[in-house]
Design a protein around this motif. Structure first.
Motif, PDB file in Angstrom:
ATOM      1  N   ARG A 578       0.821  -1.207   0.000  1.00 17.28           N
ATOM      2  CA  ARG A 578       0.000   0.000   0.000  1.00 17.28           C
ATOM      3  C   ARG A 578       0.859   1.263   0.000  1.00 17.28           C
ATOM      4  N   ILE A 579       1.917   1.240   0.816  1.00 17.59           N
ATOM      5  CA  ILE A 579       2.785   2.420   0.892  1.00 17.59           C
ATOM      6  C   ILE A 579       3.507   2.626  -0.439  1.00 17.59           C
ATOM      7  N   LEU A 580       3.979   1.557  -1.051  1.00 16.67           N
ATOM      8  CA  LEU A 580       4.651   1.678  -2.348  1.00 16.67           C
ATOM      9  C   LEU A 580       3.694   2.229  -3.404  1.00 16.67           C
ATOM     10  N   LYS A 581       2.466   1.752  -3.391  1.00 14.05           N
ATOM     11  CA  LYS A 581       1.474   2.245  -4.350  1.00 14.05           C
ATOM     12  C   LYS A 581       1.181   3.717  -4.114  1.00 14.05           C
ATOM     13  N   GLY A 585       5.680   3.777  -6.288  1.00 15.93           N
ATOM     14  CA  GLY A 585       6.844   2.915  -6.424  1.00 15.93           C
ATOM     15  C   GLY A 585       8.164   3.591  -6.107  1.00 15.93           C
ATOM     16  N   ASN A 586       8.137   4.811  -5.587  1.00 11.70           N
ATOM     17  CA  ASN A 586       9.375   5.521  -5.245  1.00 11.70           C
ATOM     18  C   ASN A 586       9.945   4.944  -3.950  1.00 11.70           C
ATOM     19  N   ILE A 587      11.082   4.250  -4.048  1.00  7.12           N
ATOM     20  CA  ILE A 587      11.673   3.548  -2.910  1.00  7.12           C
ATOM     21  C   ILE A 587      12.070   4.520  -1.797  1.00  7.12           C
ATOM     22  N   ALA A 591      10.343   4.352   1.824  1.00  5.92           N
ATOM     23  CA  ALA A 591      11.178   4.014   2.974  1.00  5.92           C
ATOM     24  C   ALA A 591      11.046   5.066   4.074  1.00  5.92           C
ATOM     25  N   GLN A 592      10.982   6.339   3.672  1.00  2.00           N
ATOM     26  CA  GLN A 592      10.815   7.405   4.659  1.00  2.00           C
ATOM     27  C   GLN A 592       9.457   7.288   5.351  1.00  2.00           C
ATOM     28  N   ALA A 593       8.399   6.944   4.577  1.00  4.20           N
ATOM     29  CA  ALA A 593       7.077   6.798   5.173  1.00  4.20           C
ATOM     30  C   ALA A 593       7.020   5.618   6.130  1.00  4.20           C
ATOM     31  N   LEU A 594       7.753   4.546   5.803  1.00 11.72           N
ATOM     32  CA  LEU A 594       7.788   3.350   6.653  1.00 11.72           C
ATOM     33  C   LEU A 594       8.779   3.496   7.801  1.00 11.72           C
ATOM     34  N   LYS A 595       9.608   4.555   7.721  1.00  7.60           N
ATOM     35  CA  LYS A 595      10.636   4.814   8.735  1.00  7.60           C
ATOM     36  C   LYS A 595      11.628   3.658   8.823  1.00  7.60           C
ATOM     37  N   ILE A 596      12.053   3.186   7.638  1.00  5.15           N
ATOM     38  CA  ILE A 596      13.109   2.172   7.542  1.00  5.15           C
ATOM     39  C   ILE A 596      14.069   2.624   6.456  1.00  5.15           C
ATOM     40  N   SER A 597      15.243   2.013   6.417  1.00  2.00           N
ATOM     41  CA  SER A 597      16.221   2.389   5.401  1.00  2.00           C
ATOM     42  C   SER A 597      15.833   1.792   4.048  1.00  2.00           C
ATOM     43  N   ARG A 598      16.408   2.352   2.990  1.00  7.38           N
ATOM     44  CA  ARG A 598      16.124   1.836   1.655  1.00  7.38           C
ATOM     45  C   ARG A 598      16.644   0.406   1.494  1.00  7.38           C
ATOM     46  N   VAL A 599      17.784   0.103   2.132  1.00  2.00           N
ATOM     47  CA  VAL A 599      18.345  -1.255   2.065  1.00  2.00           C
ATOM     48  C   VAL A 599      17.352  -2.251   2.671  1.00  2.00           C
ATOM     49  N   THR A 600      16.803  -1.872   3.857  1.00  2.00           N
ATOM     50  CA  THR A 600      15.818  -2.759   4.515  1.00  2.00           C
ATOM     51  C   THR A 600      14.576  -2.937   3.650  1.00  2.00           C
ATOM     52  N   LEU A 601      14.129  -1.856   3.021  1.00  2.00           N
ATOM     53  CA  LEU A 601      12.943  -1.942   2.169  1.00  2.00           C
ATOM     54  C   LEU A 601      13.198  -2.841   0.963  1.00  2.00           C
ATOM     55  N   TYR A 602      14.369  -2.700   0.349  1.00  2.00           N
ATOM     56  CA  TYR A 602      14.694  -3.562  -0.792  1.00  2.00           C
ATOM     57  C   TYR A 602      14.700  -5.034  -0.373  1.00  2.00           C
ATOM     58  N   LYS A 603      15.230  -5.320   0.834  1.00  2.00           N
ATOM     59  CA  LYS A 603      15.275  -6.696   1.304  1.00  2.00           C
ATOM     60  C   LYS A 603      13.865  -7.255   1.524  1.00  2.00           C
ATOM     61  N   LYS A 604      12.987  -6.426   2.117  1.00  4.41           N
ATOM     62  CA  LYS A 604      11.610  -6.878   2.361  1.00  4.41           C
ATOM     63  C   LYS A 604      10.867  -7.099   1.039  1.00  4.41           C
ATOM     64  N   ILE A 605      11.120  -6.223   0.081  1.00  8.32           N
ATOM     65  CA  ILE A 605      10.494  -6.399  -1.246  1.00  8.32           C
ATOM     66  C   ILE A 605      10.910  -7.731  -1.851  1.00  8.32           C
ATOM     67  N   SER A 606      12.206  -8.059  -1.701  1.00  6.47           N
ATOM     68  CA  SER A 606      12.712  -9.332  -2.216  1.00  6.47           C
ATOM     69  C   SER A 606      12.136 -10.517  -1.451  1.00  6.47           C
ATOM     70  N   ASP A 607      12.105 -10.415  -0.106  1.00  8.25           N
ATOM     71  CA  ASP A 607      11.606 -11.526   0.723  1.00  8.25           C
ATOM     72  C   ASP A 607      10.133 -11.816   0.447  1.00  8.25           C
ATOM     73  N   GLY A 609       8.510 -11.050  -2.289  1.00  6.99           N
ATOM     74  CA  GLY A 609       8.201 -11.238  -3.705  1.00  6.99           C
ATOM     75  C   GLY A 609       7.302 -10.165  -4.264  1.00  6.99           C
ATOM     76  N   ILE A 610       7.453  -8.934  -3.779  1.00  5.93           N
ATOM     77  CA  ILE A 610       6.600  -7.826  -4.220  1.00  5.93           C
ATOM     78  C   ILE A 610       7.070  -7.349  -5.594  1.00  5.93           C
ATOM     79  N   GLN A 611       6.113  -7.219  -6.508  1.00  8.55           N
ATOM     80  CA  GLN A 611       6.419  -6.730  -7.852  1.00  8.55           C
ATOM     81  C   GLN A 611       6.304  -5.214  -7.883  1.00  8.55           C
ATOM     82  N   LEU A 612       7.350  -4.539  -8.338  1.00  5.09           N
ATOM     83  CA  LEU A 612       7.325  -3.078  -8.447  1.00  5.09           C
ATOM     84  C   LEU A 612       6.724  -2.663  -9.782  1.00  5.09           C
TER      85      LEU A 612
END
Length: 612
Positions: A578-581, A585-587, A591-607, A609-612
């Motif tokens: 929902r946040i990405l939408k 799709g701006n990482i 990431a700022q809205a989720l209050k996590i780093s971009r690296v962490t967000l990329y890892k969660k997207i991979s874990d 299986g989220i399609q950008l």
């Protein structure tokens, strides 16, 4: 005497056919307007003309393509004597006297030449020749020609929209109306179908009543009405013509005069009825043809899943593209998506677009197979392998040889069965229950689940996951592609259409707004069930908001991927999506809205299986 002369065919078809001559000029050619008409490609539309003047017969060429010959010599204008022959194309015509016995020449006759005629000539109406004075054409003949021209235009149309486009200029040129309508006549209420020249989208109530009366009485109606025009009392007139095919009531054409100075009379009504008679059979054929096309598309959709993947949103377009690319390889495909999103539709699409389309497509809901029968159902068994095994049985894997096996709800497969499936998928070999001979199969595996198999709490073997996920396709839930809801609703309604003679079911704008605002936790499957109920509940041909029976869960905004409670991992994945939408799709922004780093967000997207 002038009437003593005549022309008779001596070479060509219709030998001895004779035409008397007089002082009145007779045109010879293949056009429908010629006095002596000979249909042959070697003859010009207006080839030559003949007449009698002061007891002498004359012939004159009309700038024909192949010349006019008199006794074998090309002429422009010449006198004729008894026995002279006029040659035009492959035909010869001799001048005779009516009281003189005449034996036609039969040498070298070629009567095998086929007669040809342009399609436009078959309508018996062409544009009046330039030489003809328009004042010589009576109003009745003019209307007759206009009706025949409209027939020609209607015959070239293949759909209702094209018919309306052909009808519009005829009505505009002859009547100059302020507005005109084509109104259907299904049920008690008449529904507006088209109003090509109307400034308002509705038909007035009194006109509707008059249309109903005209249809019931099978009569044309000329209706005068008093009204104000520029502050002065005036009159307007309306014309109504029923559209009938035998006893079947298709509807009516109706129009209203454009200005007080253009008042219709009975001659206008007569022409309007003639136009309606011409239009009705073409309308009936066009509607039936369009219905047949819809039926064919529905059948194709049932037999071919590619046409059943409905929607034009970015999400479903990407799914369609991914499925087409996956079909070009034999890699295993894992389809992810919530319950009811259409995973089986995508699986069948992959099979039908692949090189295995001519072979078997086997659907297996593996978790639904009883545990004690799993191996027998999947791999088959030999006769006598266990009590009750009275004959050899072929399992699902053998059935799918050279084809595609679709494993539905693979995420719910029991752990002990996952290991056996892994071996077969890896090696392509297995033994039947009770058998000793190893059997090899070549089956393309397409699996589907509504669960996140990659999460740590999924209780799913990661080695099997990697074997199944050679190509991963994620189908977005319906709430994330709301723009597809109208297309899907119309698709399901078309599949539920009544017989050809009945009107199509449609959704009112309020009903469409209602289904578009709902989150559809059951996704496409729930929408389909809703349309089926609405079709039954609808009182007429239009589905209204009250006919849309939506579940009591309509106020729930959180997605429900299955009948079970959401896991924490599922909730986290949906929140990230929902946040990405929301941030397109701006990482960085997400990431700022989720209050996590971009690296962490990329890892969660991979874990996840989220399609950008």
């Amino acid at each position: 005497m002038n009437s003593d002369y005549a022309l008779t065919i001596t070479r060509g078809t219709q030998l001895s056919r004779t035409w008397p001559l007089s002082a009145k000029v007779k045109v010879i050619g293949r056009s429908t307007g010629c006095n002596i008409r000979i249909v042959d490609a070697t003859i010009s539309r207006r080839h030559c003309e003949v007449w009698v003047e002061d007891g002498i017969a004359w012939v004159r060429d009309l700038e024909s393509s192949n010349d006019t010959l008199l006794n074998g010599v090309p002429i422009t204008k010449a006198k004729l004597s008894t026995g002279d022959e006029i040659q035009i194309g492959k035909y010869s015509l001799a001048l005779i006297q009516l009281e003189t016995a005449f034996t036609p020449k039969c040498d070298s006759l070629d009567d095998s030449t086929p007669a040809t005629l342009a399609l436009s000539d078959g309508y018996y109406v062409n544009e009046a020749e330039a030489s003809r004075n328009p004042l010589d054409i009576s109003p009745r003949e003019s209307k007759f020609r206009e009706l025949l021209r409209s027939h020609r235009a209607f015959a070239e149309c293949t759909g209702v929209a094209a018919l309306l486009a052909a009808l519009s200029p005829v009505i505009a040129s002859h009547f100059g109306p302020e507005a005109w309508w084509l109104v259907t006549a299904t049920g008690v209420d008449r529904r507006l179908v088209a109003h090509p020249l109307s400034a308002t989208p509705t038909v007035e109530a009194d006109l509707i009543r008059n249309i109903q009366q005209a249809i019931q009485s099978k009569s044309g109606v000329l209706m005068p009405r008093r009204r104000e025009y520029e502050g002065r009392p005036s009159f307007e007139t309306s014309l109504i013509a029923p559209l009938m095919i035998g006893e079947e009531q298709l509807g009516a054409l109706a129009l209203r005069s454009g200005t007080p100075n253009r008042l219709y009379d009975e001659s206008d009504l007569e022409f309007f009825l003639g136009l309606a008679h011409s239009f009705a059979p073409y309308l009936c054929i066009a509607e039936q043809t369009e219905q047949l096309r819809r039926d064919v598309n529905t059948l194709r959709g049932n037999n071919g899943a590619a046409s059943s993947l409905i929607g034009s949103s970015a999400g479903i377009t990407e799914v369609r593209s991914m499925a087409a690319r996956a079909a070009r390889s034999d890699l295993p495909v894992l389809i992810l998506g919530e319950t009811g999103t259409g995973k089986e539709v995508v699986a069948r699409m992959i099979h039908e677009l692949s090189g295995r389309a001519k072979h078997a497509y086997v659907i297996v809901n593996a978790p639904a197979i009883p545990r004690e029968l799993f191996e027998s159902e999947m791999f088959g068994h030999e006769k006598g392998a266990f009590t009750g095994a009275t004959r050899q049985k072929i399992g699902y894997f053998e059935d799918a040889h050279n084809g595609t096996m679709f494993l539905d709800e693979i995420g719910d497969l029991a752990p002990e069965h996952q290991a056996r499936m892994l071996r077969v998928i890896e090696t392509g070999k297995f033994n039947r229950v009770g058998g000793t001979r190893e059997i090899g199969v070549d089956a393309r595996i397409v699996s589907a689940t509504n669960r996140n198999l990659h999460s740590k709490g999924a209780d799913f073997r990661q080695d099997l996951f990697h074997r199944l996920s050679g190509f991963v396709i994620t189908i977005p839930p319906l709430r994330d592609r709301a723009s597809d809801i109208p297309d899907l609703a119309h698709h399901f309604l078309n599949a539920l259409q009544r017989p050809v003679t009945a009107a199509r079911l449609t959704l009112s704008s309020d009903a469409m707004n209602k289904i578009s605002a709902y989150t559809w936790p059951g996704n496409v499957r729930e929408l389909k069930s809703c349309m089926e109920r609405a079709a039954v509940l609808a009182q007429g041909d239009v589905i209204e908001p009250d006919d849309i029976m939506i579940s009591v869960q309509s106020d729930r905004r959180e997605p429900d991927s299955s009948s079970h409670l959401l896991t924490l991992a599922d909730a986290e994945r949906h929140h990230i999506q929902r946040i990405l939408k929301r941030h397109n799709g701006n990482i960085k922004s997400a990431a700022q809205a989720l209050k996590i780093s971009r690296v962490t967000l990329y890892k969660k997207i991979s874990d996840f299986g989220i399609q950008l």
